[in-house]
Design a protein around this motif. Structure first.
Motif, short mmCIF file in Angstrom:
data_model
loop_
_atom_site.label_atom_id
_atom_site.label_comp_id
_atom_site.label_asym_id
_atom_site.label_seq_id
_atom_site.Cartn_x
_atom_site.Cartn_y
_atom_site.Cartn_z
N ASN A 29 0.68 -1.25 -0.07
CA ASN A 29 0.21 -0.07 0.06
C ASN A 29 0.76 1.30 -0.09
N THR A 30 0.94 1.99 -1.05
CA THR A 30 1.89 3.18 -1.28
C THR A 30 1.65 4.16 -0.41
N ASP A 69 0.44 3.88 2.82
CA ASP A 69 1.11 3.65 4.35
C ASP A 69 2.58 3.56 4.07
#
Length: 368
Positions: free
Chosen positions: A266-267, A269
């Motif tokens: 997840n970019t 996060d």
């Protein structure tokens, strides 16, 4: 400026800061207070830039004011602009209690090409701001008011006490620790800033260790390369800079891969935790950022640090840089590429005799 920055062996020697006091409730003189202390900075100088970023991150824009010196450093040192009227000086709250110290955001405004801007340009709130405390025209006047016998270079940043009318500290590493210490927290209106701690106890030793080799080999390393006046010294120093950029790249590569596994790719996060030491924004990021943001615009060409650029040679450093710039206003609003480019290329005439300011790279920083 014809001043020689290198010693007789052709190597650059950085001046040691002279004023090293602190601010604390237990200090006999310098106690925390609102509107008592003032920063004098250059938007071009990476050391001064550290203090502006920290001031913004700690929410101190309404507690500690700022004067921005003119980007051109001449034979007499840094200078401040003079307001057209006393009314302008009286409105200091409107201009100085901002992230950028009152400088208008003109980074995207290239309606005035660099070649048309003169070194003695007097554009208020674009080229610099004024000194509302003493109406001084030169930074040197602050130093000489503090110590009439002062004879070293007049450097930024300066943390000034308006009550005793003297310099508290002119060492950026000290100043950012003072601003981060929490001594001004009671005067900050928005208490969300009180939770910001750039040097948490559990990370302090790692931050200090990271800062130590980054400072000597990268922050100061680019200067040792750029101001070298001996080919052998230059070749040694520029190689050392890139060896340590390789080291930072490896640190951030491993950090990214670890976060990628932790957050299942997840970019958002990943970027929320993508920092040099630990998984939170720290002083290590602030101190490294001010060199890396200047690397492609000036250090590649002006200081001959041209093995490669950050954008083309270091993908993980490049991502880390853009994440800070685009996702945190404390970094973006205090970064002024016009001041950065004009200062280096116009002030160091031993390096750039004709004073021509390169137009590239384009863009100054790439989008995220």
């Amino acid at each position: 400026m014809s001043k020689q920055w290198a010693s007789t062996d052709g190597a650059f020697k950085r001046q040691v800061s002279s004023f090293r006091e602190t601010i604390s409730v237990s200090h006999p003189i310098y106690k925390p207070a609102k509107n008592r202390y003032w920063l004098y900075v250059s938007l071009a100088c990476p050391w001064a830039h550290r203090t502006l970023i920290t001031r913004a991150l700690k929410g101190l824009t309404s507690v500690i004011g700022v004067t921005v010196v003119h980007w051109h450093l001449d034979e007499k040192g840094w200078r401040m602009l003079q307001p057209d009227s006393t009314a302008a000086a009286d409105r200091k709250n409107d201009y100085f209690y901002t992230l950028s110290g009152g400088i208008k955001d003109n980074d995207s405004d290239h309606s005035h090409p660099a070649g048309t801007i003169k070194n003695d340009s007097q554009r208020m709130f674009i080229d610099g701001t004024f000194d509302p405390n003493h109406q001084f025209s030169r930074l040197s006047e602050l130093y000489l008011k503090s110590n009439p016998d002062y004879s070293a270079r007049f450097t930024v940043p300066v943390l000034w006490d308006t009550e005793t009318e003297t310099i508290v500290n002119n060492e950026s590493a000290d100043i950012i620790r003072i601003l981060n210490s929490g001594v001004f927290d009671d005067f900050v209106d928005d208490k969300k800033f009180n939770s910001v701690n750039l040097v948490p106890k559990e990370l302090e030793s790692k931050i200090d260790e990271f800062n130590s080799w980054v400072y000597d080999n990268i922050n100061n390393g680019v200067y040792k390369s750029g101001f070298a006046e001996n080919p052998a010294v230059y070749e040694k120093e520029v190689t050392n800079v890139f060896n340590h950029l390789d080291k930072v790249e490896q640190v951030l590569k491993e950090k990214y891969e670890s976060l990628e596994r932790k957050f299942d790719g997840n970019t958002k996060d990943i970027l929320n935790h993508y920092f040099t030491v630990g998984e939170q924004l720290s002083e290590a990021d602030v101190r490294l950022y001010t060199t890396i943001i200047r690397f492609d615009p000036v250090y590649v060409q002006h200081f001959k640090c041209n093995f490669t650029t950050i954008r083309d040679g270091y993908p993980h450093i490049h991502l880390w840089l853009r994440n800070l710039y685009w996702n945190n206003p404390a970094f973006r609003a205090t970064t002024n590429f016009d001041h950065i480019k004009l200062h280096y290329t116009r002030s160091h005439t031993r390096i750039n005799l004709l004073g021509i300011t390169p137009l590239g790279p384009k863009p100054d920083i790439r989008s995220l």
